[in-house]
Motif scaffolding. Structure first.
Motif, PDB file in Angstrom:
ATOM      1  N   GLY A  48       0.764  -1.319  -0.108  1.00  0.00           N
ATOM      2  CA  GLY A  48      -0.036  -0.009   0.007  1.00  0.00           C
ATOM      3  C   GLY A  48       0.953   1.207   0.055  1.00  0.00           C
ATOM      4  O   GLY A  48       0.342   2.355   0.269  1.00  0.00           O
ATOM      5  N   ARG A  49       2.253   1.071  -0.110  1.00  0.00           N
ATOM      6  CA  ARG A  49       3.073   2.114  -0.111  1.00  0.00           C
ATOM      7  C   ARG A  49       3.293   2.748  -1.250  1.00  0.00           C
ATOM      8  O   ARG A  49       3.594   1.952  -2.361  1.00  0.00           O
ATOM      9  N   ARG A  50       3.721   4.101  -1.476  1.00  0.00           N
ATOM     10  CA  ARG A  50       4.025   4.618  -2.617  1.00  0.00           C
ATOM     11  C   ARG A  50       5.758   4.586  -2.578  1.00  0.00           C
ATOM     12  O   ARG A  50       6.267   4.544  -1.708  1.00  0.00           O
ATOM     13  N   PRO A  51       6.275   4.482  -3.714  1.00  0.00           N
ATOM     14  CA  PRO A  51       8.000   4.961  -3.773  1.00  0.00           C
ATOM     15  C   PRO A  51       8.186   6.006  -3.020  1.00  0.00           C
ATOM     16  O   PRO A  51       7.809   6.995  -3.092  1.00  0.00           O
ATOM     17  N   GLN A  52       9.409   5.793  -2.204  1.00  0.00           N
ATOM     18  CA  GLN A  52       9.890   6.886  -1.381  1.00  0.00           C
ATOM     19  C   GLN A  52      10.530   8.003  -2.026  1.00  0.00           C
ATOM     20  O   GLN A  52      11.379   7.394  -3.019  1.00  0.00           O
ATOM     21  N   VAL A  53      10.222   9.228  -1.670  1.00  0.00           N
ATOM     22  CA  VAL A  53      10.947  10.245  -2.424  1.00  0.00           C
ATOM     23  C   VAL A  53      12.072  11.140  -1.587  1.00  0.00           C
ATOM     24  O   VAL A  53      11.554  11.447  -0.420  1.00  0.00           O
ATOM     25  N   THR A  54      13.304  11.259  -1.753  1.00  0.00           N
ATOM     26  CA  THR A  54      14.190  11.706  -0.920  1.00  0.00           C
ATOM     27  C   THR A  54      13.661  13.494  -0.753  1.00  0.00           C
ATOM     28  O   THR A  54      13.595  14.120  -1.922  1.00  0.00           O
ATOM     29  N   ALA A  55      13.238  13.905   0.368  1.00  0.00           N
ATOM     30  CA  ALA A  55      12.703  15.341   0.359  1.00  0.00           C
ATOM     31  C   ALA A  55      14.201  16.241   0.209  1.00  0.00           C
ATOM     32  O   ALA A  55      15.348  15.822   0.811  1.00  0.00           O
ATOM     33  N   LYS A  56      13.860  17.246  -0.230  1.00  0.00           N
ATOM     34  CA  LYS A  56      14.908  18.334  -0.576  1.00  0.00           C
ATOM     35  C   LYS A  56      14.454  19.670  -0.252  1.00  0.00           C
ATOM     36  O   LYS A  56      13.353  19.932  -0.086  1.00  0.00           O
ATOM     37  N   VAL A  57      15.333  20.360   0.286  1.00  0.00           N
ATOM     38  CA  VAL A  57      14.993  21.857   0.764  1.00  0.00           C
ATOM     39  C   VAL A  57      14.785  22.565  -0.808  1.00  0.00           C
ATOM     40  O   VAL A  57      15.185  22.168  -1.762  1.00  0.00           O
ATOM     41  N   PRO A  58      13.644  23.229  -0.738  1.00  0.00           N
ATOM     42  CA  PRO A  58      13.050  24.055  -1.728  1.00  0.00           C
ATOM     43  C   PRO A  58      14.257  24.966  -2.411  1.00  0.00           C
ATOM     44  O   PRO A  58      15.235  25.390  -1.671  1.00  0.00           O
ATOM     45  N   ALA A  59      14.366  24.995  -3.784  1.00  0.00           N
ATOM     46  CA  ALA A  59      15.534  25.518  -4.489  1.00  0.00           C
ATOM     47  C   ALA A  59      15.693  27.083  -3.849  1.00  0.00           C
ATOM     48  O   ALA A  59      16.747  27.468  -3.689  1.00  0.00           O
ATOM     49  N   LYS A  60      14.679  27.805  -3.775  1.00  0.00           N
ATOM     50  CA  LYS A  60      14.925  29.057  -3.227  1.00  0.00           C
ATOM     51  C   LYS A  60      15.651  29.258  -1.947  1.00  0.00           C
ATOM     52  O   LYS A  60      16.310  30.018  -1.880  1.00  0.00           O
ATOM     53  N   LEU A  61      15.080  28.350  -1.052  1.00  0.00           N
ATOM     54  CA  LEU A  61      15.831  28.417   0.242  1.00  0.00           C
ATOM     55  C   LEU A  61      17.155  27.817   0.340  1.00  0.00           C
ATOM     56  O   LEU A  61      18.012  28.197   1.146  1.00  0.00           O
ATOM     57  N   GLU A  62      17.420  26.830  -0.629  1.00  0.00           N
ATOM     58  CA  GLU A  62      18.761  26.201  -0.956  1.00  0.00           C
ATOM     59  C   GLU A  62      19.700  27.404  -1.276  1.00  0.00           C
ATOM     60  O   GLU A  62      20.714  27.562  -0.769  1.00  0.00           O
ATOM     61  N   ASP A  63      19.224  28.284  -2.385  1.00  0.00           N
ATOM     62  CA  ASP A  63      20.045  29.402  -2.748  1.00  0.00           C
ATOM     63  C   ASP A  63      20.149  30.463  -2.010  1.00  0.00           C
ATOM     64  O   ASP A  63      21.273  30.729  -1.641  1.00  0.00           O
ATOM     65  N   LEU A  64      19.194  30.665  -1.055  1.00  0.00           N
ATOM     66  CA  LEU A  64      19.349  31.470   0.041  1.00  0.00           C
ATOM     67  C   LEU A  64      20.483  31.149   1.033  1.00  0.00           C
ATOM     68  O   LEU A  64      21.377  31.934   1.589  1.00  0.00           O
ATOM     69  N   ALA A  65      20.298  29.751   1.415  1.00  0.00           N
ATOM     70  CA  ALA A  65      21.371  29.274   2.531  1.00  0.00           C
ATOM     71  C   ALA A  65      22.866  29.215   1.864  1.00  0.00           C
ATOM     72  O   ALA A  65      23.795  29.510   2.479  1.00  0.00           O
ATOM     73  N   HIS A  66      22.873  28.969   0.583  1.00  0.00           N
ATOM     74  CA  HIS A  66      24.094  29.092  -0.147  1.00  0.00           C
ATOM     75  C   HIS A  66      24.738  30.579  -0.015  1.00  0.00           C
ATOM     76  O   HIS A  66      25.880  30.718   0.203  1.00  0.00           O
ATOM     77  N   ARG A  67      23.894  31.478  -0.273  1.00  0.00           N
ATOM     78  CA  ARG A  67      24.597  32.881  -0.214  1.00  0.00           C
ATOM     79  C   ARG A  67      24.767  33.230   1.057  1.00  0.00           C
ATOM     80  O   ARG A  67      25.838  34.132   1.430  1.00  0.00           O
ATOM     81  N   LEU A  68      23.885  32.858   2.003  1.00  0.00           N
ATOM     82  CA  LEU A  68      24.340  33.361   3.495  1.00  0.00           C
ATOM     83  C   LEU A  68      25.590  32.670   4.063  1.00  0.00           C
ATOM     84  O   LEU A  68      26.358  33.194   4.674  1.00  0.00           O
ATOM     85  N   ASN A  69      25.961  31.481   3.559  1.00  0.00           N
ATOM     86  CA  ASN A  69      26.993  30.750   3.831  1.00  0.00           C
ATOM     87  C   ASN A  69      28.321  31.335   3.293  1.00  0.00           C
ATOM     88  O   ASN A  69      29.143  31.516   3.903  1.00  0.00           O
ATOM     89  N   HIS A  70      28.167  31.800   2.119  1.00  0.00           N
ATOM     90  CA  HIS A  70      29.385  32.424   1.427  1.00  0.00           C
ATOM     91  C   HIS A  70      29.476  33.926   2.211  1.00  0.00           C
ATOM     92  O   HIS A  70      30.664  34.070   2.225  1.00  0.00           O
ATOM     93  N   ALA A  71      28.630  34.595   2.658  1.00  0.00           N
ATOM     94  CA  ALA A  71      28.625  35.801   3.193  1.00  0.00           C
ATOM     95  C   ALA A  71      29.189  35.427   4.412  1.00  0.00           C
ATOM     96  O   ALA A  71      30.250  36.459   5.039  1.00  0.00           O
ATOM     97  N   ARG A  72      28.962  34.367   5.373  1.00  0.00           N
ATOM     98  CA  ARG A  72      29.686  34.207   6.771  1.00  0.00           C
ATOM     99  C   ARG A  72      31.110  33.797   6.449  1.00  0.00           C
ATOM    100  O   ARG A  72      31.934  34.427   7.132  1.00  0.00           O
ATOM    101  N   THR A  73      31.404  33.270   5.144  1.00  0.00           N
ATOM    102  CA  THR A  73      32.825  32.860   4.941  1.00  0.00           C
ATOM    103  C   THR A  73      33.351  34.146   4.790  1.00  0.00           C
ATOM    104  O   THR A  73      34.720  34.303   5.324  1.00  0.00           O
TER     105      THR A  73
END
Length: 243
Positions: free
Chosen positions: A197-222
């Protein structure tokens, strides 16, 4: 910045050294934590000074690991280099219970794919957000308390930091409420009778906009870390493998 961890270990001769792909910023952070660099035939050797005593070495190795992790480097610290009980590592007052709780959450995250029923997932979330023992509420309260303290400091930069901390505290409170609601729904959901009764499991990922924000904040902190390094140490350099 590499995804391979920087290893901080005690070598066979008793010396404490950092190994792995260490770029210029990582090298500068190690130096600030008390490490010295030494050229060898195999490359640059990053190590702590000799004969400073194990307590001193453990403290500075832990401090180096904290600085590198704060700059988003993956780090593996030799367990033998952990500070002695009651000793503050690198000026941080993080109690062992907090470290243990963080490790428990990491273990839960690693095993989350094994959750078979909705109520199992609900119980895992409930520990984060339900009741007086919610793990999300204390960080939110801490952010708000620090925001109040910082607001009393003079200068526009402190005003901005206080406002941002208050906003982040509010975000955590919203996260706590939403996680609690989802946990309640999952715990009330009926069991899934079989694997069929289960569907195939999908690996959850952070939405692209938030991933981009985290990437930019990480570079700013560096960049902020680089800005606080001595001028002579902040010049960019090519990554090199340490001894």
């Amino acid at each position: 910045m590499t995804k391979d961890p920087i290893m901080i270990v005690r070598g066979r001769g008793g010396q404490v050294e950092a190994e792995g792909l260490i770029d210029q910023l990582a090298s500068d952070l190690l130096v600030r934590a008390g490490f010295v660099t030494q050229g060898t035939l195999r490359g640059t050797w990053h190590r702590l000074p000799f004969d400073m005593g194990r307590a001193w070495e453990n403290e500075h190795a832990s401090h180096a690991a904290e600085m590198l992790r704060a700059a988003r480097y993956p780090v593996r610290l030799d367990p033998a280099l952990s500070p002695a009980p009651g000793q503050v590592a690198g000026g941080s007052d993080v109690p062992p219970s907090v470290t243990a709780a963080a490790q428990t959450l990491k273990d839960w995250a690693a095993s989350a794919a094994d959750l078979r029923q909705p109520h199992d997932a609900g119980r895992a979330l409930a520990a984060l957000a339900q009741g007086e023992d919610s793990l999300l509420r204390p960080p939110a309260d801490l952010l708000l308390a620090v925001a109040s303290a910082v607001s009393s400091l003079p200068g526009p930069a402190h005003d901005r930091d206080a406002r941002r901390l208050a906003e982040l505290g509010g975000v955590l409170r919203v996260v706590e409420i939403d996680v609690d609601r989802i946990a309640l729904r999952l715990r009330a959901a009926p069991d899934v009778p079989s694997a069929a009764g289960r569907r195939p499991q999908v690996t959850a990922k952070v939405p692209a906009k938030l991933e981009d924000l985290a990437h930019r904040l990480n570079h700013a902190r560096t960049r902020e870390y680089e800005a606080h390094l001595p001028a002579s140490a902040s010049a960019p350099g090519e990554p090199g493998r340490s001894r």
